[in-house]
Design a protein around this motif. Structure first.
Motif, PDB file in Angstrom:
ATOM      1  N   MET A 118       0.840  -1.195   0.000  1.00 51.64           N
ATOM      2  CA  MET A 118       0.000   0.000   0.000  1.00 51.64           C
ATOM      3  C   MET A 118       0.876   1.246   0.000  1.00 51.64           C
ATOM      4  SD  MET A 118      -3.275   0.104   2.354  1.00 51.64           S
ATOM      5  CE  MET A 118      -2.829   1.154   3.716  1.00 51.64           C
ATOM      6  N   ALA A 119       0.690   2.069  -0.978  1.00 52.05           N
ATOM      7  CA  ALA A 119       1.581   3.216  -1.158  1.00 52.05           C
ATOM      8  C   ALA A 119       1.526   4.167   0.033  1.00 52.05           C
ATOM      9  CB  ALA A 119       1.210   3.961  -2.427  1.00 52.05           C
ATOM     10  N   MET A 120       0.348   4.338   0.557  1.00 56.24           N
ATOM     11  CA  MET A 120       0.224   5.331   1.614  1.00 56.24           C
ATOM     12  C   MET A 120      -0.374   4.717   2.869  1.00 56.24           C
ATOM     13  SD  MET A 120      -1.908   8.831   1.438  1.00 56.24           S
ATOM     14  CE  MET A 120      -1.167  10.264   2.150  1.00 56.24           C
ATOM     15  N   ASP A 121       0.091   5.190   3.984  1.00 54.79           N
ATOM     16  CA  ASP A 121      -0.419   4.755   5.274  1.00 54.79           C
ATOM     17  C   ASP A 121      -1.920   5.063   5.351  1.00 54.79           C
ATOM     18  OD1 ASP A 121      -0.687   4.284   8.054  1.00 54.79           O
ATOM     19  OD2 ASP A 121      -0.183   6.377   8.448  1.00 54.79           O
ATOM     20  N   LEU A 122      -2.698   4.036   5.662  1.00 55.69           N
ATOM     21  CA  LEU A 122      -4.159   4.161   5.695  1.00 55.69           C
ATOM     22  C   LEU A 122      -4.612   5.258   6.658  1.00 55.69           C
ATOM     23  CD1 LEU A 122      -6.967   3.003   4.858  1.00 55.69           C
ATOM     24  CD2 LEU A 122      -6.797   1.520   6.854  1.00 55.69           C
ATOM     25  N   HIS A 123      -4.003   5.284   7.841  1.00 54.15           N
ATOM     26  CA  HIS A 123      -4.378   6.269   8.854  1.00 54.15           C
ATOM     27  C   HIS A 123      -4.193   7.694   8.319  1.00 54.15           C
ATOM     28  CE1 HIS A 123      -4.544   8.469  12.658  1.00 54.15           C
ATOM     29  NE2 HIS A 123      -5.154   7.421  13.158  1.00 54.15           N
ATOM     30  N   SER A 124      -3.032   7.960   7.706  1.00 52.01           N
ATOM     31  CA  SER A 124      -2.764   9.306   7.157  1.00 52.01           C
ATOM     32  C   SER A 124      -3.746   9.642   6.048  1.00 52.01           C
ATOM     33  CB  SER A 124      -1.356   9.393   6.564  1.00 52.01           C
ATOM     34  OG  SER A 124      -0.429   8.812   7.409  1.00 52.01           O
ATOM     35  N   LEU A 125      -4.004   8.662   5.199  1.00 52.62           N
ATOM     36  CA  LEU A 125      -4.924   8.861   4.072  1.00 52.62           C
ATOM     37  C   LEU A 125      -6.308   9.264   4.581  1.00 52.62           C
ATOM     38  CD1 LEU A 125      -5.465   8.488   0.978  1.00 52.62           C
ATOM     39  CD2 LEU A 125      -6.169   6.171   1.541  1.00 52.62           C
ATOM     40  N   ILE A 126      -6.804   8.499   5.556  1.00 49.85           N
ATOM     41  CA  ILE A 126      -8.137   8.761   6.107  1.00 49.85           C
ATOM     42  C   ILE A 126      -8.158  10.095   6.840  1.00 49.85           C
ATOM     43  CG2 ILE A 126      -9.762   7.986   7.878  1.00 49.85           C
ATOM     44  CD1 ILE A 126      -9.253   5.120   6.874  1.00 49.85           C
ATOM     45  N   GLU A 127      -7.116  10.337   7.636  1.00 51.25           N
ATOM     46  CA  GLU A 127      -7.062  11.590   8.386  1.00 51.25           C
ATOM     47  C   GLU A 127      -7.039  12.794   7.445  1.00 51.25           C
ATOM     48  OE1 GLU A 127      -5.635  13.243  12.489  1.00 51.25           O
ATOM     49  OE2 GLU A 127      -4.155  11.899  11.598  1.00 51.25           O
ATOM     50  N   ARG A 128      -6.244  12.701   6.381  1.00 51.13           N
ATOM     51  CA  ARG A 128      -6.147  13.809   5.429  1.00 51.13           C
ATOM     52  C   ARG A 128      -7.473  14.063   4.734  1.00 51.13           C
ATOM     53  NH1 ARG A 128      -1.573  12.879   1.483  1.00 51.13           N
ATOM     54  NH2 ARG A 128      -3.308  12.541   0.060  1.00 51.13           N
ATOM     55  N   THR A 129      -8.155  13.003   4.352  1.00 49.67           N
ATOM     56  CA  THR A 129      -9.447  13.126   3.677  1.00 49.67           C
ATOM     57  C   THR A 129     -10.472  13.796   4.596  1.00 49.67           C
ATOM     58  OG1 THR A 129      -8.966  11.090   2.477  1.00 49.67           O
ATOM     59  CG2 THR A 129     -11.250  11.840   2.471  1.00 49.67           C
ATOM     60  N   ILE A 130     -10.536  13.325   5.847  1.00 48.35           N
ATOM     61  CA  ILE A 130     -11.513  13.843   6.809  1.00 48.35           C
ATOM     62  C   ILE A 130     -11.223  15.304   7.166  1.00 48.35           C
ATOM     63  CG2 ILE A 130     -12.264  13.600   9.214  1.00 48.35           C
ATOM     64  CD1 ILE A 130     -12.097  10.558   8.757  1.00 48.35           C
ATOM     65  N   THR A 131      -9.943  15.604   7.391  1.00 44.86           N
ATOM     66  CA  THR A 131      -9.550  16.974   7.712  1.00 44.86           C
ATOM     67  C   THR A 131      -9.867  17.899   6.550  1.00 44.86           C
ATOM     68  OG1 THR A 131      -7.757  16.055   9.029  1.00 44.86           O
ATOM     69  CG2 THR A 131      -7.644  18.394   8.587  1.00 44.86           C
ATOM     70  N   GLY A 132      -9.656  17.397   5.332  1.00 42.76           N
ATOM     71  CA  GLY A 132      -9.952  18.170   4.122  1.00 42.76           C
ATOM     72  C   GLY A 132     -11.421  18.544   4.023  1.00 42.76           C
ATOM     73  N   LEU A 133     -12.284  17.714   4.628  1.00 40.18           N
ATOM     74  CA  LEU A 133     -13.723  17.998   4.610  1.00 40.18           C
ATOM     75  C   LEU A 133     -14.137  18.878   5.793  1.00 40.18           C
ATOM     76  CD1 LEU A 133     -15.013  14.409   3.760  1.00 40.18           C
ATOM     77  CD2 LEU A 133     -15.062  16.386   2.233  1.00 40.18           C
ATOM     78  N   GLY A 134     -13.166  19.204   6.654  1.00 36.46           N
ATOM     79  CA  GLY A 134     -13.456  20.070   7.794  1.00 36.46           C
ATOM     80  C   GLY A 134     -13.804  19.329   9.072  1.00 36.46           C
ATOM     81  N   TYR A 135     -13.575  18.014   9.070  1.00 39.36           N
ATOM     82  CA  TYR A 135     -13.861  17.226  10.268  1.00 39.36           C
ATOM     83  C   TYR A 135     -12.567  16.820  10.948  1.00 39.36           C
ATOM     84  CZ  TYR A 135     -18.518  16.978   8.314  1.00 39.36           C
ATOM     85  OH  TYR A 135     -19.742  17.316   7.806  1.00 39.36           O
ATOM     86  N   GLU A 136     -12.722  16.109  12.054  1.00 43.70           N
ATOM     87  CA  GLU A 136     -11.579  15.658  12.823  1.00 43.70           C
ATOM     88  C   GLU A 136     -11.698  14.149  12.971  1.00 43.70           C
ATOM     89  OE1 GLU A 136     -10.401  15.909  17.545  1.00 43.70           O
ATOM     90  OE2 GLU A 136     -12.071  17.100  16.782  1.00 43.70           O
ATOM     91  N   LEU A 137     -10.594  13.445  12.745  1.00 42.18           N
ATOM     92  CA  LEU A 137     -10.578  11.995  12.949  1.00 42.18           C
ATOM     93  C   LEU A 137     -10.353  11.741  14.426  1.00 42.18           C
ATOM     94  CD1 LEU A 137     -10.488   9.048  11.954  1.00 42.18           C
ATOM     95  CD2 LEU A 137      -8.045   9.353  11.550  1.00 42.18           C
ATOM     96  N   VAL A 138     -11.339  11.142  15.092  1.00 46.16           N
ATOM     97  CA  VAL A 138     -11.221  10.857  16.521  1.00 46.16           C
ATOM     98  C   VAL A 138     -10.546   9.508  16.720  1.00 46.16           C
ATOM     99  CG1 VAL A 138     -12.498  10.421  18.655  1.00 46.16           C
ATOM    100  CG2 VAL A 138     -13.239  12.224  17.111  1.00 46.16           C
ATOM    101  N   ASP A 139     -10.968   8.528  15.931  1.00 39.95           N
ATOM    102  CA  ASP A 139     -10.441   7.191  16.116  1.00 39.95           C
ATOM    103  C   ASP A 139     -10.672   6.380  14.859  1.00 39.95           C
ATOM    104  OD1 ASP A 139      -9.125   5.312  17.609  1.00 39.95           O
ATOM    105  OD2 ASP A 139     -10.790   4.847  18.940  1.00 39.95           O
ATOM    106  N   LEU A 140      -9.787   5.414  14.638  1.00 35.28           N
ATOM    107  CA  LEU A 140      -9.902   4.512  13.502  1.00 35.28           C
ATOM    108  C   LEU A 140      -9.681   3.109  14.037  1.00 35.28           C
ATOM    109  CD1 LEU A 140      -9.725   3.472  10.540  1.00 35.28           C
ATOM    110  CD2 LEU A 140      -7.370   4.276  10.512  1.00 35.28           C
ATOM    111  N   GLU A 141     -10.663   2.244  13.834  1.00 32.76           N
ATOM    112  CA  GLU A 141     -10.533   0.852  14.269  1.00 32.76           C
ATOM    113  C   GLU A 141     -10.625  -0.035  13.043  1.00 32.76           C
ATOM    114  OE1 GLU A 141     -13.796   0.135  16.915  1.00 32.76           O
ATOM    115  OE2 GLU A 141     -13.024   1.459  18.467  1.00 32.76           O
ATOM    116  N   GLN A 142      -9.767  -1.055  12.990  1.00 31.84           N
ATOM    117  CA  GLN A 142      -9.824  -2.025  11.907  1.00 31.84           C
ATOM    118  C   GLN A 142     -10.091  -3.389  12.499  1.00 31.84           C
ATOM    119  OE1 GLN A 142      -5.982  -0.632   9.975  1.00 31.84           O
ATOM    120  NE2 GLN A 142      -6.901  -1.811   8.328  1.00 31.84           N
ATOM    121  N   SER A 143     -10.964  -4.145  11.847  1.00 35.25           N
ATOM    122  CA  SER A 143     -11.192  -5.517  12.299  1.00 35.25           C
ATOM    123  C   SER A 143      -9.893  -6.289  12.051  1.00 35.25           C
ATOM    124  CB  SER A 143     -12.362  -6.131  11.538  1.00 35.25           C
ATOM    125  OG  SER A 143     -12.037  -6.221  10.167  1.00 35.25           O
TER     126      SER A 143
END
Length: 148
Positions: free
Chosen positions: A1-26
């Motif tokens: 995976m080229a990019m760290d999933l956490h960073s990818l998700i955080e960047r996307t969410i922040t870009g929409l004006g939200y804050e990533l509180v937590d990320l859980e993976q099964s």
């Protein structure tokens, strides 16, 4: 995976004006659970916000060819996890539950009133004592819901 999933998700969410509180993976990474918040929004995050973020994340994950079965986006709930220094500042005055990585005075679990941060340490009023904890040593911290 080229990019760290956490960073990818955080960047996307922040870009929409939200804050990533937590990320859980099964365990096998098939289910992604994402908890979002919005500091400026009275009453917190609603269904519309979750749908918006979910749609955007689905697109981004598809572009990155990230393989998963299910994506769940929700608000952090009343027992919101506190994960970064800014959270401990923002929720000062609230009751918190802390679990430490390494015990302090033989204990790993503490309940008290959050006093914020001081010199990079988390300050909590536990009974008559004011205790400070290294941020790195806090394994889990969440708000204790208030029911009136």
């Amino acid at each position: 995976m080229a990019m760290d999933l956490h960073s990818l998700i955080e960047r996307t969410i922040t870009g929409l004006g939200y804050e990533l509180v937590d990320l859980e993976q099964s365990p096998r990474g098939r289910v992604l659970r994402i908890f979002i918040d919005h500091a400026q929004k009275a009453g917190g995050v609603g269904i519309d916000d979750c749908v918006l973020v979910s749609n955007q994340l689905s697109r981004v994950l598809a572009v990155e060819n990230f393989d998963y079965d299910r994506l769940e986006v929700s608000s952090p709930g009343l027992d919101r996890p506190l994960t970064k220094a800014a959270d401990f500042e923002r929720f000062a005055g609230s009751e918190v539950q802390l679990k430490l990585r390494l015990p302090m005075a033989g204990r790993r679990n503490f309940n008290g009133v959050l006093l914020g941060m001081l010199d990079g340490k988390v300050r909590v009023q536990v009974g008559a004592d004011e205790l400070t904890f290294e941020l790195d040593n806090v394994d889990k911290a969440r708000l204790v819901p208030k029911f009136d």
